[in-house]
Design an enzyme around this catalytic site. Structure first.
Site, PDB file in Angstrom:
ATOM      1  CG  ASN A  24      -1.728   1.179   1.223  1.00 46.74           C
ATOM      2  OD1 ASN A  24      -1.598   2.395   1.455  1.00 46.74           O
ATOM      3  ND2 ASN A  24      -3.165   0.903   0.925  1.00 46.74           N
ATOM      4  CB  SER A  47      -5.857   2.119  -3.405  1.00 41.15           C
ATOM      5  OG  SER A  47      -6.226   3.288  -3.154  1.00 41.15           O
ATOM      6  CD  GLU A  48      -5.766   3.913   2.074  1.00 41.33           C
ATOM      7  OE1 GLU A  48      -5.624   4.967   2.865  1.00 41.33           O
ATOM      8  OE2 GLU A  48      -4.989   3.271   1.294  1.00 41.33           O
ATOM      9  CG  ASN A  49      -9.755   3.743  -3.517  1.00 44.26           C
ATOM     10  OD1 ASN A  49      -8.750   3.556  -3.209  1.00 44.26           O
ATOM     11  ND2 ASN A  49     -10.228   4.208  -4.432  1.00 44.26           N
ATOM     12  N   GLY A  50     -10.345   0.251  -2.181  1.00 43.56           N
ATOM     13  CA  GLY A  50     -10.714  -1.017  -2.940  1.00 43.56           C
ATOM     14  C   GLY A  50     -10.329  -1.102  -4.062  1.00 43.56           C
TER      15      GLY A  50
END
Length: 215
Positions: A24, A47-50
């Site tokens: 990440n 990425s933490e938004n998917g």
């Protein structure tokens, strides 16, 4: 002292990310690492938004407004890349499924404490966001930052003055002057950038530094 440019720093971080890693890249400076990953290594960017399987930034004019990273920057998706729910993305982060996260920082302490979300300023970001989850969930935490603030103060410190994102989480610090490992015995210099001496680095650092280990 000669300092690395931001792209040179990103390239230096990219060199240390091994084949097959799930990684990440935090908002801001770390996003540049995606543009410098070795082409002969298969590395999976998360990425933490998917998103999983991000590529480098798109060429000008080729941006897709529906394809962005957590910092709302346009990205590309490599063959085999995938989209998934935000909750699943955080489950990956919290569940220890990421090998490395690369985060920016306001300060890192000699114990490896990370402060990267709030300076106390009126215009500071309002919440810690996903950095806390990344800092405690990733197997290794790399911090990528300029060594000094715009005011010339060290970001590598004996003790953080800003609110902590996480305690004792940082494994390695990459700055435009040096690469530093956070060890049980303290901050050990792994690499000095060209033209920077140990005395130079210690003079501008607000924490004790250990010399490189003997081969």
């Amino acid at each position: 002292m000669k300092r690395l440019t931001r792209d040179q720093l990103a390239a230096r971080v990219a060199r240390d990310i091994p084949e097959g890693s799930y990684v990440n890249l935090g908002i801001g400076l770390p996003t540049l690492v995606a543009n410098h990953l070795p082409r002969d290594r298969e590395i999976f960017l998360h990425s933490e938004n998917g998103l999983l399987g991000m590529g480098p930034a798109p060429a000008p004019g080729q941006e897709d407004p529906d394809l962005i990273n957590a910092g709302k920057q346009p990205v590309t998706l490599l063959p085999g890349g995938s989209f998934f729910h935000h909750g699943d993305s955080f489950a990956m982060m919290r569940g220890g499924h990421l090998d490395i996260c690369v985060l920016g920082a306001f300060e890192v302490s000699q114990a490896g404490d990370l402060a990267n979300w709030h300076t106390g300023g009126a215009d500071a970001i309002p919440a810690v966001g996903g950095a806390m989850d990344l800092a405690v969930g990733a197997k290794q935490v790399f911090v990528m930052m300029e060594h000094l603030t715009k005011q010339g103060e060290s970001k590598v410190v004996e003790r953080c003055r800003y609110p902590l994102t996480a305690e004792r989480c940082v494994n390695r610090i990459y700055t435009d002057l040096a690469v530093i490992d956070v060890m049980a015995e303290g901050l050990r210099i792994r690499e000095l950038m060209e033209g920077v001496s140990l005395a130079d680095l210690q003079r501008v650092t607000r924490a004790a530094l250990l010399p490189p280990a003997a081969d």
